[in-house]
Design a protein around this motif. Structure first.
Motif, short mmCIF file in Angstrom:
data_model
loop_
_atom_site.label_atom_id
_atom_site.label_comp_id
_atom_site.label_asym_id
_atom_site.label_seq_id
_atom_site.Cartn_x
_atom_site.Cartn_y
_atom_site.Cartn_z
N LEU A 1 35.74 26.22 32.73
CA LEU A 1 35.75 27.63 33.15
C LEU A 1 36.32 27.79 34.55
O LEU A 1 37.08 28.72 34.83
N LEU A 2 35.95 26.89 35.46
CA LEU A 2 36.45 26.96 36.83
C LEU A 2 37.96 26.73 36.89
O LEU A 2 38.67 27.42 37.64
N VAL A 3 38.45 25.77 36.12
CA VAL A 3 39.90 25.54 36.09
C VAL A 3 40.61 26.78 35.57
O VAL A 3 41.66 27.19 36.11
N GLU A 4 40.06 27.42 34.54
CA GLU A 4 40.66 28.65 34.02
C GLU A 4 40.62 29.75 35.08
O GLU A 4 41.58 30.52 35.22
N MET A 5 39.52 29.85 35.83
CA MET A 5 39.43 30.84 36.89
C MET A 5 40.52 30.64 37.93
O MET A 5 41.23 31.58 38.33
N PHE A 6 40.68 29.40 38.40
CA PHE A 6 41.68 29.14 39.43
C PHE A 6 43.10 29.34 38.90
O PHE A 6 43.99 29.76 39.64
N THR A 7 43.32 29.04 37.62
CA THR A 7 44.64 29.29 37.03
C THR A 7 44.97 30.78 37.09
O THR A 7 46.09 31.17 37.45
N LYS A 8 43.98 31.62 36.76
CA LYS A 8 44.20 33.06 36.81
C LYS A 8 44.35 33.55 38.25
O LYS A 8 45.20 34.39 38.56
N ILE A 9 43.52 33.03 39.16
CA ILE A 9 43.60 33.45 40.57
C ILE A 9 44.95 33.10 41.17
O ILE A 9 45.58 33.91 41.85
N GLN A 10 45.43 31.88 40.91
CA GLN A 10 46.73 31.48 41.44
C GLN A 10 47.86 32.26 40.78
O GLN A 10 48.84 32.59 41.44
N GLY A 11 47.71 32.55 39.48
CA GLY A 11 48.70 33.38 38.82
C GLY A 11 48.76 34.78 39.42
O GLY A 11 49.84 35.33 39.64
N ASN A 12 47.59 35.34 39.73
CA ASN A 12 47.55 36.65 40.37
C ASN A 12 48.18 36.62 41.76
O ASN A 12 48.85 37.57 42.17
N ALA A 13 47.95 35.52 42.50
CA ALA A 13 48.54 35.38 43.84
C ALA A 13 50.06 35.36 43.76
O ALA A 13 50.75 35.95 44.60
N LYS A 14 50.60 34.69 42.75
CA LYS A 14 52.05 34.66 42.58
C LYS A 14 52.59 36.05 42.24
O LYS A 14 53.65 36.45 42.71
N LEU A 15 51.84 36.77 41.39
CA LEU A 15 52.27 38.13 41.03
C LEU A 15 52.29 39.04 42.25
O LEU A 15 53.16 39.90 42.39
N LEU A 16 51.32 38.87 43.16
CA LEU A 16 51.24 39.70 44.35
C LEU A 16 52.45 39.51 45.26
O LEU A 16 52.85 40.42 45.98
N LYS A 17 53.04 38.31 45.22
CA LYS A 17 54.18 38.03 46.08
C LYS A 17 55.47 38.64 45.54
O LYS A 17 56.45 38.76 46.26
N ARG A 18 55.48 38.98 44.28
CA ARG A 18 56.67 39.59 43.69
C ARG A 18 56.75 41.07 44.06
O ARG A 18 55.75 41.73 44.31
N ASP A 19 57.95 41.58 44.04
CA ASP A 19 58.12 43.02 44.16
C ASP A 19 57.59 43.67 42.89
O ASP A 19 57.91 43.26 41.78
N LYS A 20 56.75 44.66 43.05
CA LYS A 20 56.19 45.31 41.87
C LYS A 20 56.32 46.81 42.00
O LYS A 20 56.28 47.37 43.11
N PRO A 21 56.45 47.51 40.88
CA PRO A 21 56.58 48.97 40.93
C PRO A 21 55.31 49.63 41.43
O PRO A 21 54.21 49.07 41.33
N LEU A 22 55.46 50.82 41.93
CA LEU A 22 54.33 51.54 42.51
C LEU A 22 53.24 51.84 41.49
O LEU A 22 52.06 51.94 41.82
N TRP A 23 53.62 51.96 40.22
CA TRP A 23 52.63 52.35 39.21
C TRP A 23 51.58 51.25 38.97
O TRP A 23 50.49 51.55 38.46
N VAL A 24 51.84 50.01 39.36
CA VAL A 24 50.92 48.92 39.09
C VAL A 24 49.59 49.15 39.80
O VAL A 24 48.51 49.01 39.21
N GLU A 25 49.62 49.48 41.09
CA GLU A 25 48.37 49.73 41.83
C GLU A 25 47.70 51.00 41.34
O GLU A 25 46.47 51.06 41.26
N ARG A 26 48.50 52.00 41.00
CA ARG A 26 47.92 53.26 40.53
C ARG A 26 47.17 53.09 39.21
O ARG A 26 46.07 53.60 39.03
N ILE A 27 47.73 52.29 38.31
CA ILE A 27 47.08 52.16 37.00
C ILE A 27 45.80 51.34 37.09
O ILE A 27 44.87 51.52 36.31
N LYS A 28 45.70 50.44 38.08
CA LYS A 28 44.44 49.73 38.29
C LYS A 28 43.31 50.72 38.56
O LYS A 28 42.21 50.60 38.02
N GLU A 29 43.59 51.70 39.42
CA GLU A 29 42.59 52.72 39.73
C GLU A 29 42.29 53.57 38.49
O GLU A 29 41.13 53.86 38.18
N MET A 30 43.34 53.95 37.78
CA MET A 30 43.18 54.81 36.62
C MET A 30 42.31 54.18 35.54
O MET A 30 41.46 54.83 34.94
#
Length: 269
Positions: free
Chosen positions: A144-173
């Motif tokens: 479970l911990l390895v899966e958690m870190f895989t997702k956390i590191q994947g999310n960190a890589k996504l954060l470094k990419r340029d992303k459209p404005l709607w991504v943050e908005r839809i999280k709130e929605m």
């Protein structure tokens, strides 16, 4: 500044489980104020009940039940506890634990407030394994911990990419919208074509829109299970399940136990 060695936390430790490279600690927060300090090893803090305020050099977090933080070993922080009972679950990891799994801990600098519902659901699964099986669950918890870190590191890589404005908005929605809102309604609010939204959502969230929303509902339900003033019917309604039976079926499908069984695990320290 105080330096806490392996297995040390402020407060009253209800239970400690030691595995190879891993220490799990169930702790009641008893100090109104804990001054600046840091820990020998990196670790997770998962708030099970109550509320605590945590500050570091960059941010201040108001941590209610369900908050999940990751602290790297050399990052200082402090805590203030409002009145009331507060309890946390800690997972401390020896620095050598990461190496066999190829997890680069240097990519996780600072104190990180983890909001991804998928990662939080995995943390609840770790807690469940620990409470049900104690020292006999080391294999399950490592996986479970390895899966958690895989997702956390994947999310960190996504954060470094340029992303459209709607991504943050839809999280709130997705935390706010009614359950009966249609894909076209969400797309119109974001000024997107529904096909574009459906196709591109998984690129930024690593799951479908429907899966993400279901994880949010279950995460909210798990938080409410820590509150005895909420019945299972109340939780089902609050989290937009069709009824209590639907809530129980969905919960059991995810966790292999019923919500009531999980509540007993959560509240019996």
């Amino acid at each position: 500044m105080q330096y806490l060695k392996s297995g040390e936390f402020f407060g009253v430790i209800n239970e400690t489980t030691r595995m190879q490279g891993i220490i799990l600690t169930d702790t009641e927060y008893t100090h109104e104020r804990v001054d600046w300090h840091y820990h020998e090893n990196p670790y997770f803090t998962f708030i099970l009940q109550g509320n605590v305020i945590e500050g570091n050099k960059k941010e201040i977090y108001n941590c209610s039940a369900g908050t999940l933080l990751f602290h790297n070993w050399d990052d200082a922080h402090y805590n203030n506890k409002p009145p009331g009972f507060t309890r946390g679950f800690h997972i401390e990891l020896d620095k050598d634990w990461f190496m066999p799994f190829g997890i680069d801990i240097d990519n996780l600098q600072g104190n990180i407030n983890i909001s991804d519902p998928a990662v939080k659901l995995l943390m609840y699964a770790v807690f469940k394994e620990n409470k049900l099986n104690g020292n006999d669950c080391s294999l399950a918890i490592e996986a479970l911990l390895v899966e958690m870190f895989t997702k956390i590191q994947g999310n960190a890589k996504l954060l470094k990419r340029d992303k459209p404005l709607w991504v943050e908005r839809i999280k709130e929605m997705l935390h706010e919208i009614p359950e009966n809102l249609r894909l076209t309604d969400i797309a119109n609010d974001l000024n997107l074509h529904p096909v574009h939204l459906s196709r591109d959502f998984s690129k930024h969230f690593n799951c479908t829109l429907g899966d993400y929303k279901r994880k949010i509902r279950l995460e909210k339900a798990l938080v409410l299970l820590s509150r005895l003033d909420y019945s299972l019917t109340d939780i089902a309604m609050e989290c937009h399940f069709a009824d209590q039976s639907h809530f129980i079926r969905s919960f059991r499908s995810q966790y292999r136990i019923t919500p009531l069984q999980y509540r007993k695990l959560l509240l019996n320290k």
